[in-house]
Design an enzyme around this catalytic site. Structure first.
Site, PDB file in Angstrom:
ATOM      1  N   SER A   1      18.740  82.748  55.819  1.00  0.00           N
ATOM      2  CA  SER A   1      19.406  82.425  54.548  1.00  0.00           C
ATOM      3  C   SER A   1      20.699  83.219  54.364  1.00  0.00           C
ATOM      4  O   SER A   1      20.863  84.298  54.926  1.00  0.00           O
ATOM      5  CB  SER A   1      18.468  82.747  53.380  1.00  0.00           C
ATOM      6  OG  SER A   1      17.340  81.915  53.467  1.00  0.00           O
TER       7      SER A   1
ATOM      8  N   GLN B   1      57.022  34.300  38.119  1.00  0.00           N
ATOM      9  CA  GLN B   1      57.308  33.348  37.037  1.00  0.00           C
ATOM     10  C   GLN B   1      57.841  34.148  35.860  1.00  0.00           C
ATOM     11  O   GLN B   1      57.104  34.871  35.204  1.00  0.00           O
ATOM     12  CB  GLN B   1      56.044  32.580  36.621  1.00  0.00           C
ATOM     13  CG  GLN B   1      56.340  31.492  35.604  1.00  0.00           C
ATOM     14  CD  GLN B   1      55.134  31.095  34.774  1.00  0.00           C
ATOM     15  OE1 GLN B   1      54.127  31.797  34.762  1.00  0.00           O
ATOM     16  NE2 GLN B   1      55.233  29.997  34.065  1.00  0.00           N
TER      17      GLN B   1
ATOM     18  N   ARG C   1      45.605  41.034  24.667  1.00  0.00           N
ATOM     19  CA  ARG C   1      44.386  41.497  23.980  1.00  0.00           C
ATOM     20  C   ARG C   1      43.568  42.495  24.791  1.00  0.00           C
ATOM     21  O   ARG C   1      42.575  43.029  24.310  1.00  0.00           O
ATOM     22  CB  ARG C   1      43.534  40.288  23.569  1.00  0.00           C
ATOM     23  CG  ARG C   1      44.093  39.587  22.345  1.00  0.00           C
ATOM     24  CD  ARG C   1      43.312  38.333  22.028  1.00  0.00           C
ATOM     25  NE  ARG C   1      43.580  37.269  22.980  1.00  0.00           N
ATOM     26  CZ  ARG C   1      42.752  36.252  23.223  1.00  0.00           C
ATOM     27  NH1 ARG C   1      41.589  36.188  22.593  1.00  0.00           N
ATOM     28  NH2 ARG C   1      43.080  35.316  24.081  1.00  0.00           N
TER      29      ARG C   1
ATOM     30  N   GLY D   1      41.283  23.232  25.728  1.00  0.00           N
ATOM     31  CA  GLY D   1      41.753  21.856  25.826  1.00  0.00           C
ATOM     32  C   GLY D   1      40.541  20.929  25.896  1.00  0.00           C
ATOM     33  O   GLY D   1      39.572  21.213  26.590  1.00  0.00           O
TER      34      GLY D   1
ATOM     35  N   LYS E   1      29.478  67.286  55.273  1.00  0.00           N
ATOM     36  CA  LYS E   1      30.704  66.522  55.488  1.00  0.00           C
ATOM     37  C   LYS E   1      30.999  66.401  56.973  1.00  0.00           C
ATOM     38  O   LYS E   1      30.945  67.390  57.685  1.00  0.00           O
ATOM     39  CB  LYS E   1      31.884  67.203  54.795  1.00  0.00           C
ATOM     40  CG  LYS E   1      33.158  66.372  54.857  1.00  0.00           C
ATOM     41  CD  LYS E   1      34.408  67.204  54.957  1.00  0.00           C
ATOM     42  CE  LYS E   1      34.596  67.748  56.351  1.00  0.00           C
ATOM     43  NZ  LYS E   1      35.911  68.351  56.585  1.00  0.00           N
TER      44      LYS E   1
HETATM   45  C1  UD1 Z   1      44.488  26.630  29.307  1.00  0.00           C
HETATM   46  C2  UD1 Z   1      44.487  25.108  29.343  1.00  0.00           C
HETATM   47  C3  UD1 Z   1      43.312  24.597  28.495  1.00  0.00           C
HETATM   48  C4  UD1 Z   1      42.015  25.171  28.999  1.00  0.00           C
HETATM   49  C5  UD1 Z   1      42.091  26.689  29.048  1.00  0.00           C
HETATM   50  C6  UD1 Z   1      40.879  27.251  29.725  1.00  0.00           C
HETATM   51  C7  UD1 Z   1      46.819  24.424  29.553  1.00  0.00           C
HETATM   52  C8  UD1 Z   1      48.011  23.922  28.841  1.00  0.00           C
HETATM   53  N1  UD1 Z   1      45.736  24.625  28.808  1.00  0.00           N
HETATM   54  O1  UD1 Z   1      44.748  27.012  27.968  1.00  0.00           O
HETATM   55  O2  UD1 Z   1      43.251  23.185  28.559  1.00  0.00           O
HETATM   56  O3  UD1 Z   1      40.947  24.770  28.147  1.00  0.00           O
HETATM   57  O4  UD1 Z   1      43.249  27.118  29.794  1.00  0.00           O
HETATM   58  O5  UD1 Z   1      40.879  28.644  29.617  1.00  0.00           O
HETATM   59  O6  UD1 Z   1      46.851  24.605  30.765  1.00  0.00           O
HETATM   60  N2  UD1 Z   1      49.628  31.367  32.844  1.00  0.00           N
HETATM   61  C9  UD1 Z   1      50.688  31.634  33.679  1.00  0.00           C
HETATM   62  N3  UD1 Z   1      51.936  31.316  33.278  1.00  0.00           N
HETATM   63  C10 UD1 Z   1      52.182  30.747  32.073  1.00  0.00           C
HETATM   64  C11 UD1 Z   1      51.106  30.480  31.223  1.00  0.00           C
HETATM   65  C12 UD1 Z   1      49.825  30.797  31.644  1.00  0.00           C
HETATM   66  O7  UD1 Z   1      50.507  32.170  34.779  1.00  0.00           O
HETATM   67  O8  UD1 Z   1      53.354  30.480  31.789  1.00  0.00           O
HETATM   68  C13 UD1 Z   1      48.265  31.710  33.289  1.00  0.00           C
HETATM   69  C14 UD1 Z   1      47.652  32.774  32.416  1.00  0.00           C
HETATM   70  O9  UD1 Z   1      47.846  34.050  32.982  1.00  0.00           O
HETATM   71  C15 UD1 Z   1      46.184  32.401  32.411  1.00  0.00           C
HETATM   72  C16 UD1 Z   1      46.175  30.901  32.623  1.00  0.00           C
HETATM   73  O10 UD1 Z   1      47.446  30.580  33.139  1.00  0.00           O
HETATM   74  O11 UD1 Z   1      45.506  32.978  33.486  1.00  0.00           O
HETATM   75  C17 UD1 Z   1      45.864  30.119  31.367  1.00  0.00           C
HETATM   76  O12 UD1 Z   1      46.865  30.379  30.437  1.00  0.00           O
HETATM   77  P1  UD1 Z   1      46.554  30.446  28.886  1.00  0.00           P
HETATM   78  O13 UD1 Z   1      47.812  30.679  28.170  1.00  0.00           O
HETATM   79  O14 UD1 Z   1      45.452  31.394  28.658  1.00  0.00           O
HETATM   80  O15 UD1 Z   1      46.075  28.962  28.621  1.00  0.00           O
HETATM   81  P2  UD1 Z   1      45.147  28.464  27.466  1.00  0.00           P
HETATM   82  O16 UD1 Z   1      45.965  28.322  26.243  1.00  0.00           O
HETATM   83  O17 UD1 Z   1      43.933  29.278  27.392  1.00  0.00           O
END
Ligand code: UD1
Ligand code: CA
Length: 456
Positions: free
Chosen positions: A402, A74, A16, A136, A348
């Site tokens: 000048s 990852q 986004r 969550g 400078k």
């Molecule tokens: C997650 C939490 C949720 C919490 C929310 C807060 C989980 C399952 N859920 O949800 O409880 O309320 O954050 O913002 O943890 N990321 C990785 N690798 C992945 C997936 C995610 O590095 O495979 C990183 C993303 O870049 C991001 C963060 O983890 O910075 C959170 O991931 P995102 O997918 O945004 O989790 P939410 O669904 O928002």
């Protein structure tokens, strides 16, 4: 004391943001989001700092190369639990692990320290939100103890009504983390390995889950789009302005100030609207900064007055100087006390001693200028011969007329005067008038050319 590891999750896509740049490399207050988190992490960690990256590829470790962190790829991204699992190999078993997020940039050290005060089995950072949609939810039992976290997409209508949400940030002993992560599955609404599932496992095994709240809501605000990024930038700038106001700085408008680094101010400093401070800037007592100045990595002495629209980068300025409007001071310049630099003057890599003046339209580069020197309007130090740079030395009490060009390398001796309109190519002796100027002549009876008439 148990060692503290920090794992920063930064593999997510950031779709986004509508940008080719990885989300965590977008800037807030002059620093990439991930750098904010790393800067906080380095203050706390006593073990390994591990950054989990994915989307955007090597751009992320490359941009953060100056940090002593382990970068773990990852690929593919199968959820937050999977991401932490990738980091696990890098962490010492007999340590604590704190999980942070590359897109939650403003988490503060004090809040994290509060989470780490007592080394509990599991500590969650939670917050109450009026609109908890998307997060969550923290599910508690009848006694008020945490029983699990349920993700928004997996929650029942009743659970969705819970306003206490998971910020994602948690602290846990590393060996327990490893033990619980190995039991994760992905049978849920998103088909992901949820880090949050370890909470239910901890409770099942008889552990009490602790919760801590951040001092400020903005500390746990995530960035998912440009609108949230802009909002967080304003919140941060508002905080910086409030800190300055509390310390007694006068801000013409706290909403029109940008601090992209560290700004330290003495007493009775005044800052007009639209100024930008980058890197490390210090302003001495009584400094006045006019509107729309941009100041970067610079120290300014007491009672110096900056007129509007001056740009200053890596400069040291003494006390009681007067700079601008429209002055440009570039890296490596050192101005002593009571120096006057006026409009459209560029300096400078030059030193200027006490009470010297260059008030109009000049370029001073690679120079050393003594005390009480007067540089006339339109003076240029010709420091560059197309291949090499050369120095100009102007001794004390010199007067440069000048529209003079000083072709470096060159020494203008103490007390010398240079006649206006001169091109000076060799050293000028002390105390004498030196000039190089074509003799003025008059052509009697000369007529200006006239336009040819079109009539034939
Ligand atoms: C997650 C939490 C949720 C919490 C929310 C807060 C989980 C399952 N859920 O949800 O409880 O309320 O954050 O913002 O943890 N990321 C990785 N690798 C992945 C997936 C995610 O590095 O495979 C990183 C993303 O870049 C991001 C963060 O983890 O910075 C959170 O991931 P995102 O997918 O945004 O989790 P939410 O669904 O928002
Ligand atoms: Ca998120």
């Amino acid at each position: 004391m148990t060692k503290l590891n920090i794992v920063i999750l930064a593999a997510g896509r950031g779709q986004r943001m509508n940008s080719d740049k990885p989300k965590v490399l977008h800037s807030l207050a002059g620093r990439p989001l991930l750098q904010h988190v790393l800067d906080t992490a380095v203050q706390l960690t006593t073990g390994v700092t591990c950054v989990v990256y994915g989307h955007g590829g090597e751009a992320v470790p490359k941009a953060m190369a100056k940090y002593e962190a382990d970068f773990v790829l990852q690929e593919p991204q199968l959820g937050t639990g999977h991401a932490v699992q990738r980091a696990l190999l890098h962490l010492d078993d007999d340590s604590f692990t704190l999980v942070l997020y590359g897109d939650v940039p403003l988490i503060q050290r004090d809040t994290l320290e509060k989470m780490l005060l007592e080394h509990q089995a599991l500590t969650l950072l939670t917050i109450h939100l009026d609109n908890p949609a998307g997060y969550g939810r923290i599910v508690r039992d009848s006694a008020g103890n945490v029983s699990c976290i349920v993700e928004d997409k997996d929650a029942s209508a009743e659970q969705r009504a819970i306003c206490e949400v998971n910020t994602g940030i948690l602290a846990v002993p590393t060996h327990l983390l490893g033990h619980w992560l190995s039991k994760l599955h992905n049978e849920n609404a998103q088909g992901e390995y949820y880090l949050t599932d370890i909470v239910g496992m901890a409770v099942t095994e008889g552990f009490t889950v602790h919760t801590v709240q951040p001092a400020n809501g903005w500390e746990v605000a995530g960035v998912n789009n440009k609108s949230q990024l802009a909002e967080l930038e304003r919140i941060w700038q508002h905080e910086q302005a409030q800190l300055l106001l509390v310390k007694g700085v006068t801000l013409a408008d706290p909403a029109r100030l940008d601090v992209r680094g560290k700004l330290v101010c003495g007493r009775d400093v005044e800052i007009d609207v639209g100024c930008i401070f980058e890197g490390d800037v210090s302003l001495g007592d009584g400094v006045h900064v006019g509107a729309y100045c941009i100041i970067k990595n610079t120290q300014i002495g007491a009672n110096t007055y900056l007129e509007p629209y001056s740009h200053i980068d890596q400069v040291s300025i003494g006390d009681s100087c007067s700079i601008g409007p429209y002055a440009r001071l570039r890296p490596g310049s050192i101005l002593n006390n009571e120096v006057h630099i006026g409009n459209f003057v560029e300096i400078k890599n030059s030193e200027i001693a006490t009470r010297s003046k260059a008030n109009h339209l000049s370029y001073i580069g690679d120079s050393r200028i003594g005390s009480r020197v007067n540089i006339g309007a339109g003076t240029i130090t010709c420091n560059y011969d197309g291949a090499n740079k050369h120095r100009t030395i102007i001794e004390d009490d010199v007067f440069i007329g000048s529209n003079t060009q000083l072709v470096a390398p060159l020494i203008i001796g103490r007390g010398a005067t240079i006649g206006a309109g001169s091109t000076i190519t060799s050293d000028a002796p002390e105390g004498e008038l030196t000039l190089s100027r074509a003799k003025q002549i008059t052509l009697p009876g000369w007529q200006r050319p006239r336009k040819k008439s079109n009539v034939t």
